[in-house]
Motif scaffolding. Sequence first.
Motif, PDB file in Angstrom:
ATOM      1  N   PHE A 181       0.832  -1.193   0.000  1.00 37.06           N
ATOM      2  CA  PHE A 181       0.000   0.000   0.000  1.00 37.06           C
ATOM      3  C   PHE A 181       0.875   1.256   0.000  1.00 37.06           C
ATOM      4  O   PHE A 181       2.100   1.184  -0.038  1.00 37.06           O
ATOM      5  N   HIS A 182       0.216   2.410   0.032  1.00 36.96           N
ATOM      6  CA  HIS A 182       0.910   3.702   0.030  1.00 36.96           C
ATOM      7  C   HIS A 182       0.794   4.353   1.411  1.00 36.96           C
ATOM      8  O   HIS A 182      -0.153   5.111   1.654  1.00 36.96           O
ATOM      9  N   PRO A 183       1.717   4.127   2.330  1.00 34.62           N
ATOM     10  CA  PRO A 183       1.617   4.794   3.628  1.00 34.62           C
ATOM     11  C   PRO A 183       1.703   6.312   3.502  1.00 34.62           C
ATOM     12  O   PRO A 183       1.099   7.040   4.295  1.00 34.62           O
ATOM     13  N   GLU A 184       2.411   6.794   2.493  1.00 37.05           N
ATOM     14  CA  GLU A 184       2.554   8.243   2.304  1.00 37.05           C
ATOM     15  C   GLU A 184       1.231   8.891   1.896  1.00 37.05           C
ATOM     16  O   GLU A 184       1.080  10.113   1.974  1.00 37.05           O
ATOM     17  N   LYS A 185       0.246   8.084   1.468  1.00 34.75           N
ATOM     18  CA  LYS A 185      -1.078   8.597   1.093  1.00 34.75           C
ATOM     19  C   LYS A 185      -2.156   8.139   2.076  1.00 34.75           C
ATOM     20  O   LYS A 185      -3.345   8.322   1.808  1.00 34.75           O
ATOM     21  N   SER A 186      -1.736   7.557   3.196  1.00 33.43           N
ATOM     22  CA  SER A 186      -2.683   6.939   4.126  1.00 33.43           C
ATOM     23  C   SER A 186      -2.892   7.741   5.404  1.00 33.43           C
ATOM     24  O   SER A 186      -3.229   7.184   6.450  1.00 33.43           O
TER      25      SER A 186
END
Length: 203
Positions: A181-186
């Motif tokens: 997943f994208h933690p930077e977008k979460s």
Amino acid sequence: MSRRKTVGIVDYGVGNQASVWRALHKLDYRCRVSDDPKKLDETDILFLPGVGAFPTAMEKLHEHDLVEYLQGEAHKGKPFVGLCLGMQLLAEQSHEHGLTAGLGLIPGEVVPFPGGGWHIGWNAIEQLGDDPLFAECDGMAMYFNHSFIFDAPDEYRVYAARTEGSFPVGVRRGNLVGMQFHPEKSQAAGRALLSALVEGLCK
């Protein structure tokens, strides 16, 4: 007072380096975005972001002479995190658009998402095993956007997510960690995970 950690964000022309930089910068880490091994050497941990197709990403890593460098740093024990496509690049090979060799740092291969199609949007992640590095974010919702998964052996799986069935979305092999997943977008959940990864891997 502990020293601020310096994060190296690998810039190889395929990825969302800017959004990863912003997320880590908000957490008060120093960040260096570079394709220069000398600059990346001066960091505490490496992040390998990525968006797009696996073969293109591997081609770009070769063009930037980063394949052997990243393999060498991983084998030396430097903390190393792959995000989204960056996680998939840690695998031995991918079946996306044919068969392409990956970095070969974690056993397994990249295969189409179960049932085909895309996995886009928010989904909760479930911890597999009892690794304390991942306990804080167990059950949190993260943002996904992918059509392939890293099918790693069970012993390397640390997070799973579910649609009709369960599939791996987090892997670990020692100092190496991959997150699908994208933690930077979460939002807050993603920032919590990024902080846990940096602090936990850099002990």
